[in-house]
Scaffold this active site. Structure first.
Site, PDB file in Angstrom:
ATOM      1  N   ALA A  70       0.740  -1.349   0.069  1.00 11.98           N
ATOM      2  CA  ALA A  70      -0.101  -0.250  -0.167  1.00 11.98           C
ATOM      3  C   ALA A  70       0.842   0.749   0.211  1.00 11.98           C
ATOM      4  O   ALA A  70       1.746   1.207   1.261  1.00 11.98           O
ATOM      5  CB  ALA A  70      -1.205   0.329   1.309  1.00 11.98           C
ATOM      6  N   ASP A  78       0.468   4.296   1.037  1.00 14.45           N
ATOM      7  CA  ASP A  78      -1.376   5.186   1.776  1.00 14.45           C
ATOM      8  C   ASP A  78      -1.287   6.221   1.102  1.00 14.45           C
ATOM      9  O   ASP A  78      -2.566   7.200   1.610  1.00 14.45           O
ATOM     10  CB  ASP A  78      -1.266   5.235   3.373  1.00 14.45           C
ATOM     11  CG  ASP A  78      -1.437   2.977   3.412  1.00 14.45           C
ATOM     12  OD1 ASP A  78      -2.231   2.304   2.411  1.00 14.45           O
ATOM     13  OD2 ASP A  78      -1.300   2.729   4.689  1.00 14.45           O
ATOM     14  N   GLU A 134      -2.115   6.622  -2.918  1.00 20.66           N
ATOM     15  CA  GLU A 134      -3.595   6.096  -3.558  1.00 20.66           C
ATOM     16  C   GLU A 134      -4.545   6.187  -2.374  1.00 20.66           C
ATOM     17  O   GLU A 134      -5.888   5.824  -3.187  1.00 20.66           O
ATOM     18  CB  GLU A 134      -3.049   4.414  -2.968  1.00 20.66           C
ATOM     19  CG  GLU A 134      -2.138   4.027  -3.656  1.00 20.66           C
ATOM     20  CD  GLU A 134      -2.288   2.521  -4.008  1.00 20.66           C
ATOM     21  OE1 GLU A 134      -1.281   2.075  -4.844  1.00 20.66           O
ATOM     22  OE2 GLU A 134      -2.239   1.722  -3.044  1.00 20.66           O
ATOM     23  N   GLY A 153      -4.467   9.248   0.195  1.00 13.84           N
ATOM     24  CA  GLY A 153      -4.576  10.417   1.137  1.00 13.84           C
ATOM     25  C   GLY A 153      -4.013  10.792   2.382  1.00 13.84           C
ATOM     26  O   GLY A 153      -4.804   9.689   2.765  1.00 13.84           O
ATOM     27  N   LEU A 154      -3.350  11.080   2.912  1.00 10.77           N
ATOM     28  CA  LEU A 154      -3.496  10.551   4.493  1.00 10.77           C
ATOM     29  C   LEU A 154      -4.296  11.750   5.264  1.00 10.77           C
ATOM     30  O   LEU A 154      -4.481  11.718   6.469  1.00 10.77           O
ATOM     31  CB  LEU A 154      -1.749  10.884   4.975  1.00 10.77           C
ATOM     32  CG  LEU A 154      -0.997  10.299   4.642  1.00 10.77           C
ATOM     33  CD1 LEU A 154       0.040  10.894   4.656  1.00 10.77           C
ATOM     34  CD2 LEU A 154      -1.125   8.806   4.939  1.00 10.77           C
ATOM     35  N   GLY A 155      -4.119  13.005   4.645  1.00  9.05           N
ATOM     36  CA  GLY A 155      -4.572  14.193   5.057  1.00  9.05           C
ATOM     37  C   GLY A 155      -6.078  14.075   4.806  1.00  9.05           C
ATOM     38  O   GLY A 155      -7.095  14.429   5.676  1.00  9.05           O
ATOM     39  N   LYS A 156      -7.040  13.688   3.294  1.00 11.14           N
ATOM     40  CA  LYS A 156      -8.376  13.254   3.257  1.00 11.14           C
ATOM     41  C   LYS A 156      -9.069  12.198   4.721  1.00 11.14           C
ATOM     42  O   LYS A 156     -10.431  12.027   4.382  1.00 11.14           O
ATOM     43  CB  LYS A 156      -8.784  12.530   1.892  1.00 11.14           C
ATOM     44  CG  LYS A 156      -7.981  13.828   1.231  1.00 11.14           C
ATOM     45  CD  LYS A 156      -8.741  13.401  -0.260  1.00 11.14           C
ATOM     46  CE  LYS A 156     -10.487  13.626  -0.681  1.00 11.14           C
ATOM     47  NZ  LYS A 156     -10.558  12.768  -1.684  1.00 11.14           N
ATOM     48  N   ALA A 174      -8.208   2.452   5.893  1.00 13.68           N
ATOM     49  CA  ALA A 174      -8.428   1.248   6.226  1.00 13.68           C
ATOM     50  C   ALA A 174      -8.402   0.814   7.648  1.00 13.68           C
ATOM     51  O   ALA A 174      -8.691   1.285   8.803  1.00 13.68           O
ATOM     52  CB  ALA A 174      -7.656   0.307   5.483  1.00 13.68           C
ATOM     53  N   ASN A 175      -7.697  -0.321   8.232  1.00 15.67           N
ATOM     54  CA  ASN A 175      -7.425  -1.036   9.151  1.00 15.67           C
ATOM     55  C   ASN A 175      -6.530  -0.516   9.653  1.00 15.67           C
ATOM     56  O   ASN A 175      -6.631  -0.497  11.554  1.00 15.67           O
ATOM     57  CB  ASN A 175      -7.022  -2.487   9.147  1.00 15.67           C
ATOM     58  CG  ASN A 175      -5.954  -2.885   8.027  1.00 15.67           C
ATOM     59  OD1 ASN A 175      -6.040  -2.205   7.210  1.00 15.67           O
ATOM     60  ND2 ASN A 175      -4.820  -2.735   8.917  1.00 15.67           N
ATOM     61  N   TYR A 176      -5.631   0.221   9.441  1.00 15.09           N
ATOM     62  CA  TYR A 176      -4.083   0.969  10.366  1.00 15.09           C
ATOM     63  C   TYR A 176      -4.613   2.909  10.544  1.00 15.09           C
ATOM     64  O   TYR A 176      -5.502   3.255  10.142  1.00 15.09           O
ATOM     65  CB  TYR A 176      -3.032   0.987   9.283  1.00 15.09           C
ATOM     66  CG  TYR A 176      -1.853   0.068   9.687  1.00 15.09           C
ATOM     67  CD1 TYR A 176      -1.074   0.712  11.173  1.00 15.09           C
ATOM     68  CD2 TYR A 176      -1.228  -0.293   8.902  1.00 15.09           C
ATOM     69  CE1 TYR A 176      -0.275  -1.159  11.511  1.00 15.09           C
ATOM     70  CE2 TYR A 176      -0.491  -1.344   9.861  1.00 15.09           C
ATOM     71  CZ  TYR A 176      -0.450  -1.492  11.065  1.00 15.09           C
ATOM     72  OH  TYR A 176       1.008  -3.091  11.135  1.00 15.09           O
TER      73      TYR A 176
END
Length: 657
Positions: A420, A422, A425, A427-430, A504-506
């Site tokens: 992944a 992250d 693919e 977006g950390l901010g979104k 997702a899970n993290y």
């Protein structure tokens, strides 16, 4: 980025009616990586080019481009753009909700037909960060820190325009009908009219189609993909074989297909979902990730939202249900929570030591600006340190985490394709959270909101997205004189800027810490839920750890990519920094090492990006120094970068010193 303010909260349990979540949560966290930057105070003070006794009136000679066209022309010859309208946002402030709306409306209006306009989807709308000279102009005369010395000294004093250049937005747009991705640049010169309910739009500066790419997937696509898979008859039959007929229990997590062969080429927008299953449809806090469904292959065309490949390859029993794996408090799961922890209160009766002006932060000789993007999340701009008689010393123009990759080490299907990216693919901010006072942050808190576009072009706001607060950090320095028995100690205070996101899970918590000794540290905390796999009865995997009957955690890593646009002691636009690598060297036995105990630090100048592709080496205490360019790069004006890190499943050194 709008801002809100909250005062101290003594504990994690909310006390007011407006708090949303009133349950305790318990999760393990992994501190994966720490980056730290330390400013080393130097000698040779540099004098301010602006006399301290001069009045502001003698330093600023305003130019109004409307009433004085000749002055506009003169300013243009000096390379300073003139904005046609006044502007209240700093050039580095994140786009406001109104600016995002104007940018979206401008692009949508540019569509040739109603069909084209209806088919466009908006992946991200972000600020076009201006030239560093524009930032310097704003910081010198329009916004804090109001430092005229940031601009080059000119004969007769600087010519200052009365307005800054208009802000611009960069839009990543996906055309669902044509499967094309395009990049648009829009000038936001009439946003003020939109905020008053007008219908003015910005101006399209440029647009181009980028071939052979796919933009990040959106939450709306994820939800639609889940519905399509759960409604696919062969999938329902496969789940029925596993004893699942209630599709409300099924969780479908779309993952980017990756690129393993030409079949995965970005000419198509594809996803290969991972499947999980809960046991109770009326339990929203149940951990469905503890029951992975394996053996089912699904390929989804995300453009047309249809299943194009399906195969039930292997029947793997679902891991047994276990209520102790759920998210809720222990007593609701047949367990017991800790009851021997007494309240710990963090209070600041006189308020915080930091000062906030918009997105500009000042604290303990540090000053910087806060930004936020859908991809990176938190961005730190214009970092500087007030260093005694040397004055305000620039340290970095921009600091952020631009990407992260999570490769899984299990060669079995479906885990081999779990790699992944992250940030790119998803977006950390979104995917950031609205932070909760008392749980995510303690003390006297300053919150900042963040604005984004959704898939259809609407504006969404994450309230309390970024948290700013102070923390006690133990002992900064101590010494006791053994002769007198007298001791002196200084406690350490640090300023922390943070946000947390869920992919997702993290969960990933990103923290930027500023210290009183001139150090900056970036910390990433991992928590949330592992991405798990199911096992056949009696089966074990050497590529993971069995954590419960029929359940294992595949081995994987997390690599974070930091972008550091350094500007140590540089004037705006200068690129005079150099990077020096330092390694511990052991002196060979001989006349210079007769006692065989000598070792020293050896420095090597890294002259190119190719040469600077280096690995960490803790055995030689390898670290890097960023400093102003010179033949010697002496100790004056150095900034040292340190890096180290550990991971739950794999230990590796990736911390920059």
């Amino acid at each position: 980025m709008a801002s809100t303010q909250e005062k101290a909260t003594p504990c994690c349990i909310p006390k007011t009616s407006h708090d949303i979540n009133k349950k305790k949560t318990s999760s393990s966290s992994e501190v994966l990586q720490n980056w730290s930057l330390a400013v080393v105070p130097g000698s040779d003070p540099s004098k301010d080019p602006i006399p301290k006794t001069a009045s502001m009136a003698t330093l600023i000679r305003p130019v109004d481009p409307i009433s004085d066209p000749s002055a506009t022309k003169a300013a243009a010859t000096k390379g300073i753009s003139i904005m046609p309208r006044a502007q209240t946002s700093h050039p580095l402030d994140p786009l406001s909700a109104a600016e995002i709306s104007v940018a979206v409306a401008t692009v949508r209006a540019a569509g040739a037909t109603p069909e084209v306009r209806d088919s466009v989807r908006f992946i991200e709308v972000v600020l076009v960060e201006p030239d560093k000279h524009v930032v310097a102009l704003a910081d010198a005369y329009f916004f804090p820190p109001f430092q005229p010395s940031l601009l080059p000294r000119t004969k007769g004093g600087p010519v200052i325009p009365s307005r800054l250049p208009p802000r611009q937005a960069r839009l990543v747009v996906y055309n669902k009908r044509s499967n094309e991705t395009s990049i648009w640049i829009v000038e936001l010169s009439e946003v003020h009219a939109a905020t008053r309910g007008g219908h003015h739009r910005g101006k399209v500066i440029s647009s181009k189609v980028v071939p052979n790419v796919q933009p990040p997937m959106d939450a709306m696509e994820y939800a639609e993909c889940e519905a399509v898979v759960k409604d696919f008859p062969p999938f329902r039959e496969a789940m029925k074989k596993r004893g699942i007929e209630d599709m409300d229990l099924v969780m479908v997590d779309p993952w980017c297909v990756g690129y393993y062969s030409n079949a995965d080429a970005p000419s198509r927008r594809l996803a290969k979902p991972l499947i999980f299953c809960r046991t109770e449809s009326d339990c929203p806090m149940e951990n469905g990730y503890a029951r992975p469904v394996e053996g089912i292959h699904v390929l989804v065309d995300m453009q047309n939202m249809v299943v194009i490949e399906f195969e039930d390859r292997k029947l793997v029993p679902l891991p047994p249900a276990d209520p102790l794996r759920n998210y809720t408090a222990g007593e609701t799961r047949g367990g017991v929570d800790r009851s021997d922890v007494k309240p710990l209160q963090i209070i600041q009766p006189e308020g915080p030591s930091f000062r906030v002006n918009g997105n500009f932060i000042e604290w303990q000789k540090w000053n910087f600006r806060i930004g936020f993007t859908p991809r990176e999340g938190l961005v730190i701009y214009s970092v500087a340190y007030v260093d005694g008689n040397r004055g305000r010393r620039p340290v970095a123009h921009r600091l952020s985490f631009v990407e992260m990759v999570v490769p899984y080490g299990d060669p079995n299907d479906p885990h081999y394709r779990k790699n992944a990216f992250d940030a790119g693919e998803d977006g950390l901010g979104k995917n950031a959270h609205s932070l909760k006072k008392g749980c995510d942050c303690l003390g006297y808190i300053k919150y900042f909101d963040a604005h984004f576009t959704n898939f259809t072009g609407g504006v969404e706001t994450i309230e309390n997205c970024v948290c700013l607060h102070e923390e006690d950090h133990g002992i900064l320095w101590k010494h006791q004189d053994w002769r007198t028995g007298l001791a002196e100690v200084r406690r350490s205070r640090r300023l922390t800027v943070s946000f947390i996101c869920t992919v997702a899970n993290y969960e990933y918590g990103f923290f930027w810490h500023f210290y009183q000794d001139g150090k900056i540290e970036a910390e990433v905390k991992l928590t949330g839920i592992l991405s798990l796999g199911a096992l056949q009865p009696g089966e074990t995997r050497k590529y993971g750890t069995t954590i419960a009957p029929g359940l294992y955690a595949p081995v994987h890593q997390h690599f974070f990519v930091a972008r550091m646009d350094m500007a140590v002691d540089c004037k705006p636009g200068e690129a005079f920094n150099q990077v020096i690598e330092v390694n511990l060297k052991v002196e060979e036995p001989g006349k210079d090492n007769v006692h065989n105990n000598a070792f020293y630090a050896e420095e090597e100048l890294l002259r190119s990006e190719l040469q600077a592709m280096r690995d960490c080496n803790p055995l030689s205490a390898r670290h890097w120094i960023v400093c102003l360019w010179s033949d010697t790069c002496s100790s004056a004006g150095r900034l040292a970068c340190h890096a180290s890190g550990t991971h739950w499943f794999h230990a590796y050194a990736t911390r920059f010193l």
